[in-house]
Design a protein around this motif. Structure first.
Motif, short mmCIF file in Angstrom:
data_model
loop_
_atom_site.label_atom_id
_atom_site.label_comp_id
_atom_site.label_asym_id
_atom_site.label_seq_id
_atom_site.Cartn_x
_atom_site.Cartn_y
_atom_site.Cartn_z
N GLY A 38 0.82 -1.21 0.00
CA GLY A 38 0.00 0.00 0.00
C GLY A 38 0.85 1.26 0.00
O GLY A 38 0.49 2.25 -0.65
N PHE A 55 1.97 1.73 -3.47
CA PHE A 55 0.77 2.16 -4.19
C PHE A 55 0.60 3.67 -4.05
O PHE A 55 0.48 4.41 -5.05
CB PHE A 55 -0.39 1.38 -3.58
CG PHE A 55 -1.77 1.69 -4.07
CD1 PHE A 55 -2.17 2.96 -4.47
CD2 PHE A 55 -2.74 0.69 -4.09
CE1 PHE A 55 -3.46 3.23 -4.89
CE2 PHE A 55 -4.03 0.94 -4.51
CZ PHE A 55 -4.39 2.23 -4.90
N THR A 100 1.60 6.61 -6.89
CA THR A 100 0.45 7.34 -7.40
C THR A 100 0.67 8.85 -7.30
O THR A 100 0.35 9.60 -8.23
CB THR A 100 -0.82 6.96 -6.62
OG1 THR A 100 -1.10 5.57 -6.82
CG2 THR A 100 -2.02 7.77 -7.09
N THR A 113 -3.07 0.41 -14.25
CA THR A 113 -3.69 -0.05 -13.01
C THR A 113 -4.93 -0.89 -13.29
O THR A 113 -5.16 -1.92 -12.65
CB THR A 113 -4.04 1.15 -12.12
OG1 THR A 113 -2.85 1.88 -11.83
CG2 THR A 113 -4.68 0.70 -10.83
N TYR A 120 7.79 -2.83 -9.42
CA TYR A 120 7.97 -1.50 -8.83
C TYR A 120 9.42 -1.04 -8.95
O TYR A 120 9.69 0.11 -9.33
CB TYR A 120 7.58 -1.51 -7.36
CG TYR A 120 6.12 -1.26 -7.06
CD1 TYR A 120 5.49 -0.09 -7.48
CD2 TYR A 120 5.37 -2.17 -6.32
CE1 TYR A 120 4.15 0.15 -7.17
CE2 TYR A 120 4.03 -1.93 -6.01
CZ TYR A 120 3.43 -0.78 -6.45
OH TYR A 120 2.11 -0.54 -6.14
N ILE A 177 0.63 -1.14 -9.32
CA ILE A 177 -0.37 -0.55 -8.41
C ILE A 177 -1.65 -1.38 -8.45
O ILE A 177 -2.24 -1.69 -7.41
CB ILE A 177 -0.65 0.91 -8.80
CG1 ILE A 177 0.57 1.78 -8.53
CG2 ILE A 177 -1.86 1.46 -8.04
CD1 ILE A 177 0.45 3.20 -9.06
N SER A 187 -1.10 -4.53 -6.55
CA SER A 187 -1.10 -4.28 -5.10
C SER A 187 -2.52 -4.22 -4.55
O SER A 187 -2.81 -4.76 -3.48
CB SER A 187 -0.39 -2.96 -4.79
OG SER A 187 0.96 -3.00 -5.17
N SER A 188 -3.41 -3.54 -5.28
CA SER A 188 -4.78 -3.36 -4.80
C SER A 188 -5.55 -4.68 -4.75
O SER A 188 -6.57 -4.76 -4.06
CB SER A 188 -5.52 -2.36 -5.69
OG SER A 188 -5.75 -2.88 -6.98
N ILE A 204 -1.42 3.29 2.05
CA ILE A 204 -1.67 4.07 0.83
C ILE A 204 -1.64 5.56 1.17
O ILE A 204 -0.95 6.35 0.51
CB ILE A 204 -3.02 3.70 0.20
CG1 ILE A 204 -3.01 2.27 -0.33
CG2 ILE A 204 -3.35 4.67 -0.95
CD1 ILE A 204 -4.36 1.79 -0.85
N TRP A 264 -11.32 -2.18 0.64
CA TRP A 264 -10.40 -3.30 0.38
C TRP A 264 -10.62 -4.42 1.38
O TRP A 264 -10.38 -5.60 1.07
CB TRP A 264 -8.96 -2.81 0.42
CG TRP A 264 -8.69 -1.70 -0.54
CD1 TRP A 264 -8.27 -0.44 -0.25
CD2 TRP A 264 -8.83 -1.73 -1.97
NE1 TRP A 264 -8.15 0.32 -1.39
CE2 TRP A 264 -8.49 -0.45 -2.47
CE3 TRP A 264 -9.22 -2.70 -2.88
CZ2 TRP A 264 -8.52 -0.13 -3.82
CZ3 TRP A 264 -9.26 -2.39 -4.23
CH2 TRP A 264 -8.91 -1.13 -4.69
N TRP A 308 -11.08 0.77 -10.68
CA TRP A 308 -10.13 1.56 -11.47
C TRP A 308 -10.71 2.01 -12.81
O TRP A 308 -10.41 3.11 -13.28
CB TRP A 308 -8.84 0.78 -11.67
CG TRP A 308 -8.06 0.61 -10.41
CD1 TRP A 308 -7.77 -0.55 -9.75
CD2 TRP A 308 -7.47 1.65 -9.63
NE1 TRP A 308 -7.05 -0.30 -8.62
CE2 TRP A 308 -6.84 1.04 -8.52
CE3 TRP A 308 -7.41 3.03 -9.76
CZ2 TRP A 308 -6.17 1.77 -7.55
CZ3 TRP A 308 -6.73 3.77 -8.79
CH2 TRP A 308 -6.12 3.14 -7.70
#
Length: 433
Positions: free
Chosen positions: A16, A19, A23, A55, A82, A109, A112-113, A140, A353, A377
């Protein structure tokens, strides 16, 4: 499972932080990109937004990878992406290389989500699952603040033509640490059991302090029977719940407001508002309310937070709508937006999440999370693209739509969404039915 796997939870939640950092970090290099690559408005828009489309694809693709490799090993792939993409952005010799690398950042990203919340949900005890999965959301928010701070410090101490490369390249350092740390944690016992690796799963359960691993493995097998592939017929309820929550999340307007915060203030008649101060105010509110949401999610439950937060957000958005429609009361705009951020972070931000990660059976949990994240997304991309176009014609309409949608969310979630607080993942099917 009574003993908390602190190492596994903390390390997975660091996804996170990456992420949030990746971002937000691009916000500090847009002017440099325009100069170095000779970009017009369209070119800059592509350079910034390409990660968002990555994403979307990453959220769709990484769920299957997680179901196949397990959360830990799939997160290793994300960690490597990453590292390499951050270095690629920093060293990019031309616009083409930069766009490709930012797209790969977007893939990471999206991954990761999907992967981190699922992994944490599978290793967390039911009584604290909301708090522990909420660490991902906290990181995040923390990652966004770290990116703002990093950009400021690099600009302060490493000013010059290459400062923007350092801003982007620094993201590789925490990414490398994350990648290395992933080799110190194990796979989820639930995933191992779903793949028939029962001896390994039993070892993990004993390490977590489970008194009767054999009985828990039997419960895993019972709940997973016939659930090997995500399908509308078998999983219609969790699919609808996940996609609905993702839609509600974006129709609060959260990302459109954050992306276009400066434009919103300008449209309200402010000649100049410090972007640094806005970032501090919004970021501090976001962080504070995320703490509140994490503290309350396992006490009051997911549904109460969602409903209460939606009512607060709707009220704040209605106030913003009135300001934009009447072109008056601009002094209330910042307090109303801060109220909106507080309500969002303590409800939708803390819950989304967690909820999506816990409502699908283990064999398809990553795929289900992938579906919910991809919905999130894609809708984010569409709303973010349409917001400035609509706002150019009528400043109030977007906020009116967000207010109505958020009020509808309060009713629908309160009426149709089951509470999942304290429910073991193996018993979730009964609760949803």
């Amino acid at each position: 499972m009574d003993r908390i796997n602190v190492r596994g939870v903390v390390i997975a939640s660091l996804a996170g932080l990456l992420f949030g950092f990746d971002t937000a970090v691009v916000s500090g290099v847009t002017s440099a990109l325009r100069l170095v690559y000779h970009l017009d408005d369209a070119g800059l828009g592509l350079a910034v937004s390409i990660a968002l489309w990555g994403t979307c694809l990453g959220a769709l693709a990484m769920g299957r990878l997680g179901d196949r490799l397990g959360g830990r090993d799939a997160l290793r792939v994300v960690g490597a992406m990453y590292v390499l993409a951050s270095l690629g952005c920093a060293l990019a010799p031309d616009m083409g290389v930069f766009v490709v690398c930012r797209f790969i950042v977007g893939l990471a990203i999206g991954g990761s989500s999907v992967l981190a919340p699922v992994y944490i949900a599978e290793i967390a005890p039911a009584r604290t699952r909301g708090l522990l999965v909420g660490l991902f959301q906290f990181n995040i928010v923390f990652g966004i603040l770290v990116a703002y701070l990093s950009n400021w410090l690099v600009g302060l101490f490493l000013g010059g033509g290459d400062a923007w490369r350092w801003k982007l390249g620094l993201a590789a350092a925490p990414a490398f640490v994350f990648f290395v740390l992933l080799f110190t944690i194990g796979q989820s016992a639930r995933w191992l059991a779903a793949r028939g690796r029962l001896d390994e799963a039993e070892v993990v359960l004993r390490a977590q302090g489970v008194a009767d691993p054999a009985a828990m493995l039997a419960e895993f097998r019972r709940s997973d029977a016939g659930q090997e592939k995500l399908s509308w017929l078998k999983h219609r309820t969790p699919i609808l719940l996940a996609m609905g929550l993702a839609l509600f999340n974006q129709f609060t307007g959260i990302n459109a407001i954050l992306y276009y915060l400066n434009d919103i203030f300008a449209a309200a008649g402010f000649s100049a508002v410090s972007s640094d101060m806005q970032a501090v105010a919004v970021g501090a509110a976001n962080l504070l309310a995320t703490f509140v949401g994490m503290a309350l999610i396992d006490r009051f439950g997911r549904r109460y937070l969602l409903v209460g937060g939606a009512i607060g957000m709707a009220a704040a958005l209605a106030g913003v709508t009135a300001i934009m429609a009447d072109n008056a009361g601009q002094g209330l705009l910042l307090p109303l937006l801060i109220l909106f951020i507080l309500c969002f972070a303590a409800s939708q931000g803390a819950v989304i999440w967690v909820y999506i990660s816990e409502i699908f059976p283990t064999p398809v949990r990553a795929s289900g999370q992938s579906l919910g994240a991809a919905t999130h997304w894609v809708v984010n991309a569409v709303i973010s693209a349409l917001f400035p176009i609509i706002a150019a014609h009528t400043k109030a309409l977007p906020f009116a739509v967000f207010a109505v949608a958020t009020l509808a969310q309060a009713f629908i979630v309160g009426r149709f969404y089951p509470e999942t607080k304290g429910v073991e993942l193996e018993d979730m099917g009964k609760r949803l039915s």
